[in-house]
Design a protein around this motif. Structure first.
Motif, PDB file in Angstrom:
ATOM      1  N   VAL A 183      25.535  39.709 153.288  1.00  0.00           N
ATOM      2  CA  VAL A 183      26.220  39.481 154.562  1.00  0.00           C
ATOM      3  C   VAL A 183      25.847  40.590 155.545  1.00  0.00           C
ATOM      4  N   PRO A 184      25.917  40.288 156.849  1.00  0.00           N
ATOM      5  CA  PRO A 184      25.420  41.230 157.868  1.00  0.00           C
ATOM      6  C   PRO A 184      26.367  42.407 158.082  1.00  0.00           C
ATOM      7  N   THR A 185      26.302  43.376 157.227  1.00  0.00           N
ATOM      8  CA  THR A 185      27.103  44.584 157.358  1.00  0.00           C
ATOM      9  C   THR A 185      26.356  45.714 156.677  1.00  0.00           C
ATOM     10  N   THR A 186      26.682  46.952 157.055  1.00  0.00           N
ATOM     11  CA  THR A 186      26.003  48.112 156.465  1.00  0.00           C
ATOM     12  C   THR A 186      26.955  48.990 155.656  1.00  0.00           C
ATOM     13  N   PRO A 195      30.809  39.361 159.159  1.00  0.00           N
ATOM     14  CA  PRO A 195      30.324  39.276 160.543  1.00  0.00           C
ATOM     15  C   PRO A 195      29.221  38.246 160.726  1.00  0.00           C
ATOM     16  N   THR A 196      29.584  37.004 160.827  1.00  0.00           N
ATOM     17  CA  THR A 196      28.635  35.935 161.066  1.00  0.00           C
ATOM     18  C   THR A 196      29.366  34.816 161.784  1.00  0.00           C
ATOM     19  N   VAL A 220      26.052  37.049 147.478  1.00  0.00           N
ATOM     20  CA  VAL A 220      25.535  36.715 148.808  1.00  0.00           C
ATOM     21  C   VAL A 220      25.314  38.009 149.575  1.00  0.00           C
ATOM     22  N   HIS A 274      29.638  47.124 149.861  1.00  0.00           N
ATOM     23  CA  HIS A 274      29.744  45.839 149.165  1.00  0.00           C
ATOM     24  C   HIS A 274      31.216  45.566 148.864  1.00  0.00           C
ATOM     25  N   VAL A 275      31.545  44.292 148.658  1.00  0.00           N
ATOM     26  CA  VAL A 275      32.872  43.921 148.168  1.00  0.00           C
ATOM     27  C   VAL A 275      32.701  42.960 146.995  1.00  0.00           C
ATOM     28  N   LEU A 324      27.906  31.450 161.711  1.00  0.00           N
ATOM     29  CA  LEU A 324      27.235  30.184 161.418  1.00  0.00           C
ATOM     30  C   LEU A 324      27.964  29.252 160.467  1.00  0.00           C
ATOM     31  N   GLU A 365      31.072  44.215 162.355  1.00  0.00           N
ATOM     32  CA  GLU A 365      30.636  45.098 161.268  1.00  0.00           C
ATOM     33  C   GLU A 365      31.766  45.185 160.241  1.00  0.00           C
ATOM     34  N   GLY A 366      31.423  45.254 158.992  1.00  0.00           N
ATOM     35  CA  GLY A 366      32.425  45.405 157.950  1.00  0.00           C
ATOM     36  C   GLY A 366      32.784  44.099 157.269  1.00  0.00           C
ATOM     37  N   ILE A 367      33.483  44.227 156.169  1.00  0.00           N
ATOM     38  CA  ILE A 367      34.001  43.087 155.420  1.00  0.00           C
ATOM     39  C   ILE A 367      35.516  43.245 155.388  1.00  0.00           C
ATOM     40  N   LYS A 410      18.022  29.142 151.489  1.00  0.00           N
ATOM     41  CA  LYS A 410      19.082  29.815 150.750  1.00  0.00           C
ATOM     42  C   LYS A 410      20.039  30.590 151.637  1.00  0.00           C
ATOM     43  N   SER A 411      20.133  30.179 152.894  1.00  0.00           N
ATOM     44  CA  SER A 411      21.058  30.873 153.786  1.00  0.00           C
ATOM     45  C   SER A 411      21.678  29.898 154.761  1.00  0.00           C
ATOM     46  N   THR A 412      22.820  30.318 155.302  1.00  0.00           N
ATOM     47  CA  THR A 412      23.467  29.505 156.326  1.00  0.00           C
ATOM     48  C   THR A 412      22.613  29.475 157.594  1.00  0.00           C
ATOM     49  N   ALA A 413      21.837  30.524 157.813  1.00  0.00           N
ATOM     50  CA  ALA A 413      21.003  30.596 159.016  1.00  0.00           C
ATOM     51  C   ALA A 413      19.904  29.534 158.980  1.00  0.00           C
ATOM     52  N   ALA A 449      29.797  40.219 147.550  1.00  0.00           N
ATOM     53  CA  ALA A 449      29.340  40.154 148.944  1.00  0.00           C
ATOM     54  C   ALA A 449      28.600  41.459 149.212  1.00  0.00           C
ATOM     55  N   GLU A 463      22.618  38.080 161.110  1.00  0.00           N
ATOM     56  CA  GLU A 463      23.434  36.868 161.262  1.00  0.00           C
ATOM     57  C   GLU A 463      23.205  35.988 160.051  1.00  0.00           C
ATOM     58  N   GLY A 464      24.255  35.326 159.612  1.00  0.00           N
ATOM     59  CA  GLY A 464      24.137  34.389 158.504  1.00  0.00           C
ATOM     60  C   GLY A 464      24.567  34.983 157.181  1.00  0.00           C
ATOM     61  N   ILE A 465      24.720  34.129 156.211  1.00  0.00           N
ATOM     62  CA  ILE A 465      25.055  34.522 154.843  1.00  0.00           C
ATOM     63  C   ILE A 465      23.919  34.029 153.962  1.00  0.00           C
ATOM     64  N   ILE A 466      23.365  34.927 153.155  1.00  0.00           N
ATOM     65  CA  ILE A 466      22.210  34.576 152.337  1.00  0.00           C
ATOM     66  C   ILE A 466      22.583  34.587 150.874  1.00  0.00           C
ATOM     67  N   LEU A 467      22.300  33.501 150.191  1.00  0.00           N
ATOM     68  CA  LEU A 467      22.543  33.459 148.757  1.00  0.00           C
ATOM     69  C   LEU A 467      21.500  34.336 148.077  1.00  0.00           C
TER      70      LEU A 467
END
Lengths: 339, 339
Positions: B214-217, A215-216, B212, B220-221, A218, A181-183, A256-259, B166, B181-185
């Motif tokens: 990213v899997p976090t709650t 947090p990924t 993008v 943003h960054v 892939l 969790e987190g960036i 449009k995603s790494t997944a 992000a 999971e994953g990073i989505i454009l």
């Protein structure tokens, strides 16, 4: 005569390089070195690889019923090149051993640049590695950066590169690494080490990178901005990317995603869903005169595998020209032919 | 005499704005509108807020034993301003109702810009909202962008902004949203809507953003690059940031993630661990002549709360000048005084 290769370390990179070596017509995988009889060792046994270990660890393997072909010294006696795929900074501690056996070695990007005579990327500086004893294949993110920089440099001199890197936090198997969790700023103060690492290969490039960990597991995603010495067209940029080895273009309308990308690689039978290419989103390419921006994915577990293979060819002079080595590597690994 | 405020919607933004209104010396929270008696309604009851609903939903509330003070029409009869914090694009469907009661309304960034006469940020264009009937507080990311752009613009004309965002995937309570999971454009093709949204407030700014998910709650960054018309110094940039309301500087040596930042806000007693400020990492600030780069965090749940309060003051002309409204808002919410 084939070049005889050993691989020290059978983790994320080591196992993939070992498997890739077995596919090369001009190489022979003599064996791998494992220090612990863990589950990855079992997969090596199942694949029929010869396993070597440290003398003091042999009993541990025997206790698990795993046949050991000899010590790391026995392996060094039987190879021309050792690919060191031990954990970061551990490779350097093995260097003396490789030297004492007068064996060439390929190190990974987790080592300090000083471990080797040259930091290596097949597209950028294959020639510099020819005949060298010690080369270092730069890390996954740096490899990804260098390929794109190389492609864009074909359009003219690059005045400046600015990059933003969203790093995957851990690989799937790294169950103790986080965050979930987190960036995380990695680091907060620029440049991230990726720009510095690019400069170990292209010394005079003005490049700054910012990186965060997300947090990924892939893939990494990079967005780069180039300032060029001349204005270029959108088509020129797409052509340069499309015509560079190991760069694959995908359309964001498709995925449009790494997944989705990794799932597609699995669906199409790529081993472990591995992606050796930089995957550039074609619709991410933005051109404004002398400014070029774009976004791409880097599969951290796989992208350096073809580079390791080419590094072996360069230091053993199996091929004198980058393009000749890249051609064999890419054909054997199916690069740019799965999509 | 206090301005009487109603809040339509009591989700992520609505509840925070409602609570913030209760802290303002020149405002009175008359009540909130909830359409469903969910767990968030229970927290409103517990806090002693007057709850209104749609006529057809009153029975549902009574069935749960929740006292209803009246219909949304009753609330509109009792307020000067309605803050619309309904889900994205739902606010527009309520606009006719607000109009029919001749009530001013503050909409959120999830609405199309056309819902309002002006898209709003307190630092940038408070004056444009004075006395208007309908304003739209731009979304969390856009608010974050506008504050930083405002701070940097104090140093001279901005020629160009390039941004990488992000985005957090979901808020904590959004249990059906992903990805995990994953990073989505978001999207693959630039610019992301954030740049376009900035342009609803600053019309002539050359800005491109890539985003993008990213899997976090947690937050943003953003990493931004500014090209300015003149060279500036590192100190000038830090001073401009430090002296701009709602921008907080932290040192990456102290903390370097959104996780630590939110935990610190919780430790220091910020309600729900909310962060109203842009939190800029001071050591992320890089200055190279006319180029400025920096990284900051945006707490998506909280950052627009003070902007909503100021928007109420602007349209009701409680304060004619931005700084006077900002001063009250920031003092009552403890902005820039917790760290």
């Amino acid at each position: 005569m084939k070049v005889r290769v050993g691989v020290n370390g059978y983790g994320t990179i080591g196992k993939r390089v070992a498997w890739a070596v077995t596919l090369q017509p001009d190489m022979e995988l003599v064996g791998i070195v494992k220090t612990k009889p863990n589950w990855e060792t079992l997969s090596a046994v199942k694949r029929g690889l010869r396993i070597y270990t440290l003398k003091e660890n042999m009993r541990e393997f025997h206790a698990r019923g795993i046949e050991i072909h000899g010590t790391i010294e026995d392996l060094l006696n039987s190879v021309d090149v050792m690919v060191d795929a031990t954990p970061g900074d551990v490779g350097a501690t093995y260097k003396k051993l490789y030297e004492s056996f007068s064996r060439k070695a390929v190190f990974q990007g987790g080592e300090e640049p000083e471990v080797a005579e040259v930091s290596f990327n097949a597209l950028v500086n294959y020639g510099e590695a020819l005949g060298k004893n010690y080369v270092r294949v730069v890390s996954c993110n740096t490899t990804g950066l260098l390929r794109i920089i190389h492609a864009i440099s074909r359009l003219g001199r690059i005045k400046r590169v600015r990059g933003f890197i969203a790093r995957r936090a851990a690989d799937l198997k790294e169950i103790k690494k986080g965050p979930i969790e987190g960036i995380i700023l990695d680091p907060s103060k620029p440049p991230s080490h990726h720009a510095l690492d690019v400069n170990t290969v292209i010394k005079d490039l003005d490049i700054i990178t910012y990186a965060v960990v997300v947090p990924t597991t892939l893939a990494h995603v990079h967005t780069l901005q180039f300032m060029l010495e001349r204005a270029v067209s959108h088509d020129e940029v797409l052509d340069a990317l499309a015509n560079t080895p190991r760069i694959l273009l995908v359309d964001g309308g498709l995925l449009k995603s790494t997944a989705e990308l990794r799932e597609l690689a699995r669906d199409l039978g790529r081993p472990q869903g591995d992606i050796y290419e930089n995957v550039v989103w074609s619709d991410s390419v933005l051109v404004r005169g002398d400014e070029v921006m774009l976004t791409y994915a880097v599969h951290q577990e796989a992208i350096v595998v073809p580079e390791n293979i080419d590094a072996i060819r360069a230091i053993t002079r199996l091929k004198e020209r980058a393009e000749d080595s890249i051609k064999i590597t890419d054909e054997t690994l199916g690069i740019k032919r799965w999509l």
